[in-house]
Design a protein around this motif. Structure first.
Motif, PDB file in Angstrom:
ATOM      1  N   GLY A 427       0.881  -1.074  -0.009  1.00  0.00           N
ATOM      2  CA  GLY A 427       0.003  -0.034  -0.002  1.00  0.00           C
ATOM      3  C   GLY A 427       0.961   1.367  -0.115  1.00  0.00           C
ATOM      4  O   GLY A 427       2.073   1.207   0.334  1.00  0.00           O
ATOM      5  N   ASN A 428       0.408   2.352  -0.413  1.00  0.00           N
ATOM      6  CA  ASN A 428       0.902   3.548  -0.353  1.00  0.00           C
ATOM      7  C   ASN A 428       0.912   4.262   1.085  1.00  0.00           C
ATOM      8  O   ASN A 428       1.337   5.405   1.252  1.00  0.00           O
ATOM      9  CB  ASN A 428       0.219   4.580  -1.355  1.00  0.00           C
ATOM     10  N   SER A 429       0.252   3.714   2.001  1.00  0.00           N
ATOM     11  CA  SER A 429       0.153   4.224   3.434  1.00  0.00           C
ATOM     12  C   SER A 429       1.143   3.456   4.482  1.00  0.00           C
ATOM     13  O   SER A 429       1.261   2.265   4.294  1.00  0.00           O
ATOM     14  CB  SER A 429      -0.945   4.164   4.097  1.00  0.00           C
ATOM     15  N   SER A 430       1.592   4.115   5.239  1.00  0.00           N
ATOM     16  CA  SER A 430       2.500   3.302   6.316  1.00  0.00           C
ATOM     17  C   SER A 430       1.715   2.598   7.084  1.00  0.00           C
ATOM     18  O   SER A 430       0.567   2.743   7.367  1.00  0.00           O
ATOM     19  CB  SER A 430       3.126   4.488   7.376  1.00  0.00           C
ATOM     20  N   THR A 431       2.255   1.392   7.656  1.00  0.00           N
ATOM     21  CA  THR A 431       1.472   0.433   8.490  1.00  0.00           C
ATOM     22  C   THR A 431       2.293  -0.128   9.447  1.00  0.00           C
ATOM     23  O   THR A 431       3.588  -0.091   9.646  1.00  0.00           O
ATOM     24  CB  THR A 431       1.092  -1.057   7.472  1.00  0.00           C
ATOM     25  N   ASP A 432       1.416  -0.266  10.770  1.00  0.00           N
ATOM     26  CA  ASP A 432       2.341  -0.815  11.657  1.00  0.00           C
ATOM     27  C   ASP A 432       2.201  -2.431  11.872  1.00  0.00           C
ATOM     28  O   ASP A 432       1.285  -2.907  11.596  1.00  0.00           O
ATOM     29  CB  ASP A 432       1.681  -0.529  13.166  1.00  0.00           C
ATOM     30  N   PHE A 433       3.417  -2.987  12.233  1.00  0.00           N
ATOM     31  CA  PHE A 433       3.389  -4.361  12.350  1.00  0.00           C
ATOM     32  C   PHE A 433       3.758  -4.845  13.700  1.00  0.00           C
ATOM     33  O   PHE A 433       4.809  -4.307  14.286  1.00  0.00           O
ATOM     34  CB  PHE A 433       4.185  -4.857  11.351  1.00  0.00           C
ATOM     35  N   ALA A 434       3.129  -5.777  14.360  1.00  0.00           N
ATOM     36  CA  ALA A 434       3.508  -6.381  15.762  1.00  0.00           C
ATOM     37  C   ALA A 434       4.062  -7.547  15.499  1.00  0.00           C
ATOM     38  O   ALA A 434       3.682  -8.417  15.203  1.00  0.00           O
ATOM     39  CB  ALA A 434       2.275  -6.523  16.672  1.00  0.00           C
ATOM     40  N   LEU A 435       5.331  -7.663  16.374  1.00  0.00           N
ATOM     41  CA  LEU A 435       6.122  -8.918  16.162  1.00  0.00           C
ATOM     42  C   LEU A 435       6.005  -9.676  17.525  1.00  0.00           C
ATOM     43  O   LEU A 435       6.245  -9.177  18.588  1.00  0.00           O
ATOM     44  CB  LEU A 435       7.552  -8.722  15.938  1.00  0.00           C
ATOM     45  N   PRO A 436       5.509 -11.026  17.656  1.00  0.00           N
ATOM     46  CA  PRO A 436       5.757 -11.720  18.723  1.00  0.00           C
ATOM     47  C   PRO A 436       7.060 -11.611  19.749  1.00  0.00           C
ATOM     48  O   PRO A 436       8.043 -11.948  18.970  1.00  0.00           O
ATOM     49  CB  PRO A 436       5.109 -12.921  18.307  1.00  0.00           C
ATOM     50  N   ALA A 437       7.084 -11.886  20.878  1.00  0.00           N
ATOM     51  CA  ALA A 437       8.205 -11.935  21.766  1.00  0.00           C
ATOM     52  C   ALA A 437       8.985 -13.241  21.427  1.00  0.00           C
ATOM     53  O   ALA A 437      10.095 -13.378  21.413  1.00  0.00           O
ATOM     54  CB  ALA A 437       7.793 -12.075  23.280  1.00  0.00           C
ATOM     55  N   SER A 438       8.158 -14.351  20.813  1.00  0.00           N
ATOM     56  CA  SER A 438       9.019 -15.556  20.815  1.00  0.00           C
ATOM     57  C   SER A 438       9.948 -15.690  19.681  1.00  0.00           C
ATOM     58  O   SER A 438      10.933 -16.384  19.536  1.00  0.00           O
ATOM     59  CB  SER A 438       7.876 -16.736  20.460  1.00  0.00           C
ATOM     60  N   VAL A 439       9.774 -14.690  18.749  1.00  0.00           N
ATOM     61  CA  VAL A 439      11.011 -14.673  17.713  1.00  0.00           C
ATOM     62  C   VAL A 439      12.150 -13.945  18.089  1.00  0.00           C
ATOM     63  O   VAL A 439      13.308 -13.990  17.320  1.00  0.00           O
ATOM     64  CB  VAL A 439      10.438 -14.005  16.408  1.00  0.00           C
ATOM     65  N   PHE A 440      12.136 -13.497  19.301  1.00  0.00           N
ATOM     66  CA  PHE A 440      13.545 -12.898  19.669  1.00  0.00           C
ATOM     67  C   PHE A 440      14.262 -13.601  20.530  1.00  0.00           C
ATOM     68  O   PHE A 440      13.873 -14.134  21.206  1.00  0.00           O
ATOM     69  CB  PHE A 440      12.948 -11.209  20.377  1.00  0.00           C
ATOM     70  N   SER A 441      15.630 -13.341  20.609  1.00  0.00           N
ATOM     71  CA  SER A 441      16.456 -14.008  21.360  1.00  0.00           C
ATOM     72  C   SER A 441      16.424 -13.318  22.608  1.00  0.00           C
ATOM     73  O   SER A 441      15.695 -12.481  22.959  1.00  0.00           O
ATOM     74  CB  SER A 441      17.926 -13.930  20.854  1.00  0.00           C
ATOM     75  N   SER A 442      17.260 -13.704  23.799  1.00  0.00           N
ATOM     76  CA  SER A 442      17.263 -13.193  25.006  1.00  0.00           C
ATOM     77  C   SER A 442      17.514 -12.018  24.993  1.00  0.00           C
ATOM     78  O   SER A 442      16.989 -10.986  25.991  1.00  0.00           O
ATOM     79  CB  SER A 442      18.029 -14.246  25.802  1.00  0.00           C
ATOM     80  N   SER A 443      18.290 -11.374  24.120  1.00  0.00           N
ATOM     81  CA  SER A 443      18.669  -9.955  24.005  1.00  0.00           C
ATOM     82  C   SER A 443      17.673  -9.014  23.783  1.00  0.00           C
ATOM     83  O   SER A 443      17.740  -7.829  24.018  1.00  0.00           O
ATOM     84  CB  SER A 443      19.910  -9.755  23.121  1.00  0.00           C
ATOM     85  N   GLY A 444      16.448  -9.675  23.119  1.00  0.00           N
ATOM     86  CA  GLY A 444      15.453  -8.832  22.702  1.00  0.00           C
ATOM     87  C   GLY A 444      15.629  -7.693  21.875  1.00  0.00           C
ATOM     88  O   GLY A 444      14.828  -6.718  21.766  1.00  0.00           O
ATOM     89  N   THR A 445      16.617  -7.753  21.147  1.00  0.00           N
ATOM     90  CA  THR A 445      16.990  -6.506  20.063  1.00  0.00           C
ATOM     91  C   THR A 445      16.631  -7.289  18.614  1.00  0.00           C
ATOM     92  O   THR A 445      16.904  -8.348  18.294  1.00  0.00           O
ATOM     93  CB  THR A 445      18.305  -6.078  20.339  1.00  0.00           C
ATOM     94  N   ALA A 446      16.620  -6.332  17.644  1.00  0.00           N
ATOM     95  CA  ALA A 446      16.540  -6.626  16.303  1.00  0.00           C
ATOM     96  C   ALA A 446      16.933  -5.291  15.742  1.00  0.00           C
ATOM     97  O   ALA A 446      16.695  -4.120  15.908  1.00  0.00           O
ATOM     98  CB  ALA A 446      15.115  -7.139  15.943  1.00  0.00           C
TER      99      ALA A 446
END
Length: 512
Positions: A427-446
Motif C-alpha cells: 500500500g501507499n500508506s504506512s502500516t504498523d506491524f506487531a512481532l511476537p516476543a517468541s521470535v526474539f532471542s534473550s537480548s530482545g533486540t533486532a
C-alpha cells in the motif's frame, strides 16, 4: 486508468482497515517446509546476444561498473558465488566458433526476431567470464548450449570450478511455433527425448572433476512437466542430469493485449498461484529418491516475456517487490535456484542500464528496480547452514486477493530458529506491524531495514537500508544516503512482550 483506479480502492480499503491496530505477525516456532536454499538462490540471466553490453567484448577489457554491481551482490552472499546464467533463444541457435578472436560476441547481419537476435560467438567469451568470476571473488555460471563438442569442451576447460552447469537446449516446447525444427511438423516429447540423447552423446555429461553438469528440459509454456518426466525423460537421464530446469513468465508481451495490469503484481495470492505452475511435475520429481535426484531450478523469469511491459516492469512495485515476493515463494517450494532475465538496452525489465553507445562506452550506468531484489534476497537468505523459507499467510494473503500485506519467515536450516522476517506492504500508506516476543532471542533486540520508494510507480528513487544505488550513482559501487531514504530502525526490549514498528508504504521490511 482502470488498473490505477482498482489499486486506489485497494489502498483506501487497507488504510481504513489498518488505521485501528497494528497487523499482528504470527510466526510458527519451526518452518512449515524443508526446502533448504542458499544466499545465492536468486541469480541473473543474461541473453547471450547482449552480454557485451554489460561485460564488454574482450577478456582484457571488462566493464568495471558491471564488476562493481556484481561485487555489491557478492559481498552479501557470504561464501557463495553469484549465480550468472548465459542463455536464451540466441544461445540455442547461434553459431559457435572455437577459434578465439575479438569481439567475442558479434551480432549477425540481417533481420531477426527481436526476441531471438542471432550472433556469432567464440572461445574468447569464456576467459572473459572467468576473469569476471576472479574479479568479484566468485561466480557460478549456468550456460545454455547447443549440441557442439567444441563448445562444451571450451566451456568446461576454461571456466573450471566456476561452471555450475550447462542447459542443453532452450524452450523445446516452442520449437514448432518458432520453426526451430522446420522438417518436423509437430515437434513432440518423443522427438525431444531423442534429440536430448543425441545432444548428450555430443557434449558429454560430466565436468572436469567428473561430476554431472548437464540440465534440461528448459520448457516454458506448452508442455506438461509431469508428462515429460513420466514419458521417459527422468528415467532415461537421471544419472546424467544435474538440474531439472524450467522457465516461465506470468504473462507475455509478444503481441496482443496485456493480460495483467498493476493489481495483479501487488496481490500476494498471485505469486502463490504462479509458483505452482507445473506443480504436478514438481511433486513427481520430489517423490523420487533423494539420492541422485536432479535439483529443480527456474533458469529464466521476469515480470513479462518478450522484454516486459514498459508501463509496469520498471516500477518499484513490480521490479523490486514482486520480484522478491515471487523469488521467496519459489524458495519456499522445491526450487533451488531462480534467474531473473536481462536483455539489451531499452528493455523495460532490465536490472541495469549501461551507458548509451557501443559496448564499453563511457558514461553513467542506471540502477533499475530489479537490481535491488538481488541485494535484498542475498541478505534475506544468508546463513552458514542454508535457510528454509516459510510463507506466513499474513492476514490470509495466500488466498485473499484484497490483502496488501504479506510476510515470510526465514529459518536457519541447522537449528530451525528464525533468522529473518520479511514483510511486504504494497500500500501507499504506512502500516504498523506487531512481532511476537517468541521470535526474539534473550537480548530482545533486532534491526529492521527497509526497501522503500515513495510510490509503487517509482523507478529509480529506491532505497535499501537507507542507501540508494539510484540517481547520482554512476559506477555501480558508490552509494548515497538521501534524505528521502527510509532509515533503519533498531528494536529493543522485545523478548518479553514483543515489539512493533512502522513500515513506510510501499516497502519491504526485513527484520534481522
Amino acid at each position: 486508468l482502470t488498473s490505477m483506479y482498482l489499486y486506489s480502492l485497494l489502498v483506501l480499503h487497507s488504510a481504513i482497515a489498518l488505521s485501528y491496530a497494528a497487523v499482528q505477525v504470527s510466526v510458527p516456532a519451526t518452518p512449515s517446509g524443508s526446502n533448504v536454499v542458499q544466499s545465492n538462490f536468486l541469480g541473473i540471466s543474461f541473453e547471450l546476444s547482449f552480454v557485451p553490453e554489460y561485460f564488454g567484448n574482450d577478456s582484457t577489457k571488462i566493464n568495471v561498473p558491471m564488476l562493481n554491481y556484481l561485487g555489491c551482490i557478492r559481498e552479501r552472499m557470504g561464501a557463495n558465488p553469484v549465480r550468472l546464467r548465459i542463455g536464451g533463444n540466441s544461445a540455442d541457435d547461434s553459431p559457435y566458433v572455437a577459434e578465439s578472436s575479438s569481439p567475442a560476441v558479434q551480432l549477425l547481419p540481417g533481420t531477426f526476431n527481436s526476441n531471438d537476435q542471432g550472433v556469432t560467438y567464440n572461445s574468447d567469451l569464456w576467459p572473459l567470464l572467468a576473469a569476471v568470476s576472479k574479479s568479484i571473488n566468485g561466480a557460478a555460471y549456468l550456460i545454455t548450449v547447443a549440441p557442439n563438442a567444441s563448445l562444451s569442451n571450451d566451456i568446461r576447460n576454461t571456466l573450471g570450478d566456476s561452471l555450475d552447469g550447462m542447459i542443453l537446449g532452450n524452450e523445446p516446447d516452442l520449437y514448432t511455433g518458432h520453426k526451430k525444427r522446420p522438417n518436423v511438423q509437430n515437434y513432440t516429447v518423443d522427438d525431444y527425448i531423442a534429440d536430448f540423447q543425441a545432444g548428450l552423446n555430443t557434449i558429454g555429461t560430466q565436468d572436469t572433476n567428473g561430476k554431472k553438469d548437464v540440465s534440461g528440459p528448459g520448457i516454458c509454456c506448452n508442455w506438461d512437466l509431469k508428462a515429460l518426466l513420466e514419458q521417459g525423460y527422468l528415467s532415461n537421464f537421471t544419472s546424467d542430469l544435474k538440474y531439472i530446469s524450467v522457465q516461465h513468465y506470468p504473462q507475455n508481451n509478444c503481441g496482443g493485449p496485456i493480460k495483467y495490469q498493476l493489481p495483479y503484481y501487488i496481490q500476494h495470492n498471485n505469486v502463490v498461484d504462479l509458483a505452482t505452475w507445473q506443480q504436478a511435475g514438481i511433486d513427481y520429481l520430489q517423490a523420487q529418491p533423494a539420492e541422485g535426484r536432479p535439483q529443480l531450478i527456474s533458469s529464466e523469469f521476469n515480470s513479462a516475456s518478450c522484454g516486459g511491459i514498459p508501463s509496469l516492469s520498471p516500477s518499484f512495485a513490480v521490479g523490486s517487490l514482486w520480484t522478491l515476493d515471487y523469488s521467496l515463494q519459489m524458495a519456499s517450494k522445491f526450487y533451488q535456484q531462480a534467474f531473473i532475465h536481462t536483455r539489451e538496452a531499452g528493455i523495460s525489465y532490465n536490472l541495469l542500464a549501461p551507458p548509451v553507445g557501443p559496448a564499453g562506452s563511457p558514461g553513467s550506468w542506471t540502477t533499475n528496480a530489479p537490481y535491488y531484489a538481488m541485494l535484498v534476497m542475498a541478505e534475506a537468505l544468508l546463513s552458514d547452514g542454508g535457510s528454509i523459507v516459510s510463507d506466513l499467510n499474513l492476514s490470509g494473503s495466500m488466498t485473499d486477493g484484497n490483502a496488501i500485506n504479506a510476510a515470510y519467515a526465514v529459518y536457519n536450516a541447522g537449528n530451525k530458529t528464525v533468522s529473518r522476517l520479511i514483510i511486504f506492504n504494497y500500500g501507499n500508506s504506512s502500516t504498523d506491524f506487531a512481532l511476537p516476543a517468541s521470535v526474539f532471542s534473550s537480548s530482545g533486540t533486532a534491526l529492521v531495514k527497509f526497501l522503500a520508494a515513495a510510490t509503487v510507480e517509482e523507478t529509480t528513487n529506491i532505497s535499501w537500508g537507507g542507501e540508494t544505488w539510484g540517481p547520482g550513482v554512476s559506477d555501480g559501487k558508490t552509494t548515497l544516503s538521501p534524505s528521502w531514504a527510509a532509515p533503519n530502525v533498531n528494536l529493543k526490549d522485545c523478548s518479553s512482550s514483543g515489539c512493533s514498528f512502522t513500515a513506510p508504504g510501499p516497502s519491504l521490511s526485513m527484520v534481522f
